[in-house]
Scaffold this motif. Sequence first.
Motif, PDB file in Angstrom:
ATOM      1  N   GLN A 459       0.839  -1.201   0.000  1.00  0.00           N
ATOM      2  CA  GLN A 459       0.000   0.000   0.000  1.00  0.00           C
ATOM      3  C   GLN A 459       0.874   1.250   0.000  1.00  0.00           C
ATOM      4  N   LYS A 486      -5.187   8.881  -5.113  1.00  0.00           N
ATOM      5  CA  LYS A 486      -5.936   8.012  -4.209  1.00  0.00           C
ATOM      6  C   LYS A 486      -6.034   8.688  -2.845  1.00  0.00           C
ATOM      7  N   TRP A 488      -7.579   8.026   1.197  1.00  0.00           N
ATOM      8  CA  TRP A 488      -8.200   7.174   2.205  1.00  0.00           C
ATOM      9  C   TRP A 488      -8.518   7.989   3.451  1.00  0.00           C
ATOM     10  N   THR A 507     -17.582   8.346   1.559  1.00  0.00           N
ATOM     11  CA  THR A 507     -16.520   7.363   1.775  1.00  0.00           C
ATOM     12  C   THR A 507     -17.081   5.955   1.643  1.00  0.00           C
ATOM     13  N   GLN A 508     -16.343   5.096   0.953  1.00  0.00           N
ATOM     14  CA  GLN A 508     -16.714   3.692   0.833  1.00  0.00           C
ATOM     15  C   GLN A 508     -15.802   2.860   1.734  1.00  0.00           C
ATOM     16  N   ILE A 510     -13.374   0.187   3.249  1.00  0.00           N
ATOM     17  CA  ILE A 510     -12.401  -0.755   2.715  1.00  0.00           C
ATOM     18  C   ILE A 510     -12.460  -2.011   3.569  1.00  0.00           C
ATOM     19  N   ASN A 511     -12.654  -3.139   2.923  1.00  0.00           N
ATOM     20  CA  ASN A 511     -12.763  -4.396   3.657  1.00  0.00           C
ATOM     21  C   ASN A 511     -11.366  -4.882   4.035  1.00  0.00           C
ATOM     22  N   LEU A 512     -10.994  -4.627   5.284  1.00  0.00           N
ATOM     23  CA  LEU A 512      -9.692  -5.066   5.788  1.00  0.00           C
ATOM     24  C   LEU A 512      -9.820  -6.510   6.253  1.00  0.00           C
ATOM     25  N   GLY A 536     -11.616   3.919   4.992  1.00  0.00           N
ATOM     26  CA  GLY A 536     -12.563   4.186   3.930  1.00  0.00           C
ATOM     27  C   GLY A 536     -11.891   4.790   2.710  1.00  0.00           C
ATOM     28  N   ASN A 537     -12.390   4.443   1.553  1.00  0.00           N
ATOM     29  CA  ASN A 537     -11.884   4.978   0.287  1.00  0.00           C
ATOM     30  C   ASN A 537     -12.750   6.161  -0.111  1.00  0.00           C
TER      31      ASN A 537
END
Length: 539
Positions: A459, A486, A488, A507-508, A510-512, A536-537
């Motif tokens: 990342q 990008k 976050w 914000t979407q 992010i599946n960690l 979140g993205n």
Amino acid sequence: MSETSWWKGAVIYQIYPRSFYDSNHDGVGDLAGITKKLPYIASLGVDAIWISPFFKSPMKDFGYDISDYQAVDPLFGDMNDFDNLLERAHQLGIKVMIDQVLSHTSDQHAWFTQSRQNKTNDKADWYMWADANQDGTPPNNWLSIFGGMGWQWDSRRQQYYLHNFLSSQPDLNFHNPDVQQAVLDNIEYWLKKGVDGLRLDAITFCFNDKELRDNPAKPIEERNGRGFSEDNPYAYQYHYFNNDRPETLDFMLKIRALLDRYPGTAALGEISSEDSIKSMAEYTQGNRLQMAYSFELLTDDFSVEHITTTVQQLEAQMKDGWPCWAISNHDVARVVTRWGKGHAKSKQLAKMFTALVTSLRGSVCSYQGEELGLEEAELEFENLQDPFGIEFWPTFKGRDGCRTPMPWHIEKEHAGFSQNAPWLPVSPAHQSLSVDTQIDDPTSSLVFYQTWLKWRTTQDILKYGDIKFVDLHSDVLCFYREYKGKKWFVSFNLSAQAQSIVLSESTQPINLKFDILQGQQVGQIVNLPAHGIYFGNCA
């Protein structure tokens, strides 16, 4: 400064060799023990190791009192052991950084042995010597960090010498160009051997005021920080004249010029001054050190306000350099105890600390055992080894509690660190957190540490991106990371209660895919569990 430089955004794993692994079972860890455990270190996903001093020393301050900068102390092995360590680490893709203790030596160093003989020998001016006042008292009011006056009378020379630390650690006179060159020669010895970097211990202490002016008194309300509180008179002064002198910055240029002759090497400065943030910026400005870290996140203050203010102030001042953050090391209580404040046994807390420090902009120093979620060991006074703790017991218990041996096996004696009694006892609480109990447990702190660091390596936004804080909740640390288009949103609930925040932009989540408590987003609201995190993205 290229983003491809190995140290930029790196995670540097600090090894305290006395306590890592004992290969010859004399009760003290050694270089061969580190080599044996290098595959374990490689499995953590770290980029480099920093090895605390292993040089020849009488061990009054456990290696930070060096008597020969170019020799391995027999306690840790020999030069072949170091060469083998270096070669094996490089085979595994691990960079090697070593401690360099430049500001002072042991009183058993050949330089000091000669210097103290008289006032006319070739090394007479290599240390900070001064005449007594007319009444026999020391030349000024400078104090030692470890307690009492910073001056020690020497009957041979009929003078005082300066020691900012123990009286057996005399301070070098960096005003002497010959001293500077000798120090640079010692550094180059290790660069020629192929080390990848240096951690510069107490680097702000190299120069002292030539005029030996008294330090001014510090008001009681400002006496704080890193063990220098009410019980230590060191906190009673502003250390303007025996620390962080302007000449030190010029010497950093010389260190950097030497490093530049060995491409791919880097220096990390330990900064301790009256304004550590300002000093971090100065010591990394232009062609000085590549990185610096301070004790700002090694204090007891675990709050949104403190972390935000610390990072924001550094970001505002550090234009050319690169920050490095540490939340544990060999000088302070372990983070799950220091910041945990009653929640030290929480695996979730240890995981959150790992995620938090590696989500800030900068490189990271991670101390051995941090990956296991070890808390501070409790020791009885008779087991103490640290002169700092012995001097100030019981209000300050010293540094032994974070220096106890690494626990490798739950069922082996001394947790598998050694077959004989170790130099410090293994904490019973640590035995149950040993490597072998965690390595195959997908819910453990160790497995989280491994998987998180390996993910972070991919990342670039976390390794190199800009950081901007946002104030959404007094208990939730919130910031943006942004890199190459990008963006976050990152948040950490620092409290032991569930909290909610309202997002300030779309914000979407992010599946960690990690075993860590994560916040749930409902519309513009994120509900965070105790010590939970949310990434979140931003659209």
